[in-house]
Design an enzyme around this catalytic site. Sequence first.
Site, PDB file in Angstrom:
ATOM      1  N   ASP A 161     -51.544 -41.370  52.508  1.00  0.00           N
ATOM      2  CA  ASP A 161     -51.991 -41.811  51.174  1.00  0.00           C
ATOM      3  C   ASP A 161     -52.932 -43.017  51.271  1.00  0.00           C
ATOM      4  OD1 ASP A 161     -50.495 -39.939  49.765  1.00  0.00           O
ATOM      5  OD2 ASP A 161     -48.691 -41.162  49.894  1.00  0.00           O
ATOM      6  N   CYS A 178     -43.214 -49.831  57.274  1.00  0.00           N
ATOM      7  CA  CYS A 178     -44.278 -49.019  57.864  1.00  0.00           C
ATOM      8  C   CYS A 178     -45.616 -49.393  57.229  1.00  0.00           C
ATOM      9  CB  CYS A 178     -44.002 -47.537  57.620  1.00  0.00           C
ATOM     10  SG  CYS A 178     -42.343 -47.066  58.112  1.00  0.00           S
ATOM     11  N   CYS A 201     -35.744 -51.888  53.940  1.00  0.00           N
ATOM     12  CA  CYS A 201     -35.863 -50.826  54.950  1.00  0.00           C
ATOM     13  C   CYS A 201     -35.489 -51.373  56.319  1.00  0.00           C
ATOM     14  CB  CYS A 201     -37.299 -50.320  55.019  1.00  0.00           C
ATOM     15  SG  CYS A 201     -37.672 -49.125  53.758  1.00  0.00           S
ATOM     16  N   LYS A 216     -47.718 -33.260  44.994  1.00  0.00           N
ATOM     17  CA  LYS A 216     -48.073 -32.728  46.311  1.00  0.00           C
ATOM     18  C   LYS A 216     -48.786 -31.378  46.190  1.00  0.00           C
ATOM     19  CE  LYS A 216     -43.693 -33.571  47.646  1.00  0.00           C
ATOM     20  NZ  LYS A 216     -43.364 -34.714  46.815  1.00  0.00           N
ATOM     21  N   ASP A 229     -50.809 -35.633  48.754  1.00  0.00           N
ATOM     22  CA  ASP A 229     -50.161 -36.129  47.537  1.00  0.00           C
ATOM     23  C   ASP A 229     -51.262 -36.708  46.656  1.00  0.00           C
ATOM     24  OD1 ASP A 229     -48.072 -36.672  45.838  1.00  0.00           O
ATOM     25  OD2 ASP A 229     -46.802 -37.502  47.429  1.00  0.00           O
ATOM     26  N   ARG A 267     -41.175 -36.695  37.705  1.00  0.00           N
ATOM     27  CA  ARG A 267     -42.537 -36.159  37.797  1.00  0.00           C
ATOM     28  C   ARG A 267     -42.544 -34.639  37.799  1.00  0.00           C
ATOM     29  NH1 ARG A 267     -46.318 -39.095  41.769  1.00  0.00           N
ATOM     30  NH2 ARG A 267     -46.514 -40.290  39.858  1.00  0.00           N
ATOM     31  N   TYR A 268     -41.691 -34.040  38.625  1.00  0.00           N
ATOM     32  CA  TYR A 268     -41.645 -32.571  38.741  1.00  0.00           C
ATOM     33  C   TYR A 268     -40.579 -32.012  37.794  1.00  0.00           C
ATOM     34  CZ  TYR A 268     -44.291 -33.479  43.013  1.00  0.00           C
ATOM     35  OH  TYR A 268     -45.234 -33.888  43.910  1.00  0.00           O
ATOM     36  N   CYS A 294     -46.703 -47.081  54.370  1.00  0.00           N
ATOM     37  CA  CYS A 294     -45.768 -46.835  53.262  1.00  0.00           C
ATOM     38  C   CYS A 294     -46.503 -46.771  51.921  1.00  0.00           C
ATOM     39  CB  CYS A 294     -44.719 -47.937  53.220  1.00  0.00           C
ATOM     40  SG  CYS A 294     -43.496 -47.632  51.944  1.00  0.00           S
ATOM     41  N   ARG A 354     -44.988 -47.252  49.083  1.00  0.00           N
ATOM     42  CA  ARG A 354     -44.290 -48.090  48.082  1.00  0.00           C
ATOM     43  C   ARG A 354     -44.392 -49.560  48.411  1.00  0.00           C
ATOM     44  NH1 ARG A 354     -39.879 -44.207  47.848  1.00  0.00           N
ATOM     45  NH2 ARG A 354     -40.922 -42.565  46.690  1.00  0.00           N
ATOM     46  N   ARG A 394     -36.643 -32.047  39.427  1.00  0.00           N
ATOM     47  CA  ARG A 394     -36.141 -33.063  40.347  1.00  0.00           C
ATOM     48  C   ARG A 394     -36.648 -34.452  39.984  1.00  0.00           C
ATOM     49  NH1 ARG A 394     -39.606 -29.390  41.783  1.00  0.00           N
ATOM     50  NH2 ARG A 394     -41.399 -29.858  43.103  1.00  0.00           N
TER      51      ARG A 394
HETATM   52  S1  SF4 Z   1     -42.275 -45.321  54.835  1.00  0.00           S
HETATM   53 FE1  SF4 Z   1     -41.773 -47.014  53.394  1.00  0.00          FE
HETATM   54  S2  SF4 Z   1     -39.773 -46.439  52.567  1.00  0.00           S
HETATM   55 FE2  SF4 Z   1     -40.063 -45.228  54.419  1.00  0.00          FE
HETATM   56  S3  SF4 Z   1     -39.127 -46.455  56.070  1.00  0.00           S
HETATM   57 FE3  SF4 Z   1     -41.297 -46.973  56.036  1.00  0.00          FE
HETATM   58  S4  SF4 Z   1     -41.399 -48.797  54.740  1.00  0.00           S
HETATM   59 FE4  SF4 Z   1     -39.419 -47.835  54.326  1.00  0.00          FE
END
Ligand code: SF4
Length: 324
Positions: free
Chosen positions: A209, A44, A40, A253, A246, A27-28, A47, A49, A31
């Site tokens: 997000d 979370c 994971c 960002k 973001d 994207r950038y 998250c 993703r 990087r």
């Molecule tokens: S934010 Fe997403 S990638 Fe990061 S630890 Fe939590 S679940 Fe895993």
Amino acid sequence: MNYLTIRAKETPLEEEEDEVVPGLVHRYPDRVLLITTNFCATYCRHCTRKRLLGKGGTVKIYQEFERVLDYLKNHPEITDVILSGGDPLTLPLLKLKFILDGLKTIPSIEVVRIGSRIPVLLPMRLFDRELLNLLSQYDFLWLNTHFNHPREITEYSKRAILNLLKCGIPVNNQTVLLKGINDSVPVMRELLKGLLKIKVRPYYLFHCDPTKGVSHFRTSVYKGIEIIEGLRGHISGLSVPTYVVDMPHGGGKIPVMPNYVISMSDGKIILRNYEGMIVSYTWNKKKEEDILWENKEGIYGLLKGKRGYLIPEKTERIERRRNR
Ligand code: SF4
């Protein structure tokens, strides 16, 4: 102009749209992001993703790794690779070694950043000698971790960070701004000062997000600006993260800050400090004299050169000076 609507979704940042090889997001300019796992230590709520994580199966980069390396070889402008997922430190050592050894063969790669919540959520993983021995073999490694609240800083996490530092790996932190969790100046100050104490440098404060199922954790951008206002100048600059939003649709960002620039001309700028003092700062006297100013009071007075500063009465600092 096309106005794109922003809706909560499993993939608010549209990373798949910038995927150049499966698992490699470019994207950038200099990087790339490499998605190394969909596993994971915890999942979370906030998250970004969710499209990928905790859904079983494996990620594709291992079958495609030659293509990943070819892409990096053919783009020497890429100097920085971010290993993410999922959490790369949950990978079996052989897989982690396979990735790091591969990246080591690309001469243009200068920095490899591991994104990991392991120091927060499973710090004892970083007491494993074999893992630490492996990590200490790569000069290019950095680690970005993710503490959100001062209560997450424990004796275990402190020890885990120390082990990383002993391997020569600098540790930065990315916090997500979460309503009812850390959206207050006192909590944020305690978190950031606590991080500095265990030698973790606060790097980003992310606005949460618009991922699915997280609206109750999202607060206003104004709240984020208010928090930075309560940090900058009040605590060490080393502990003040950059607050970023973001952008959806792959915009990346964007840093957002309180406004410290009040007015600016060719030779002069009017600035505000953390305590409300307003100061005129000149860098080009000639340009300043070229300007014909009509008004003499307030900010115009500063630009005119009638005064050097405006300062709110009874700030702590001025009181200290008076009482010396
Ligand atoms: S934010 Fe997403 S990638 Fe990061 S630890 Fe939590 S679940 Fe895993």
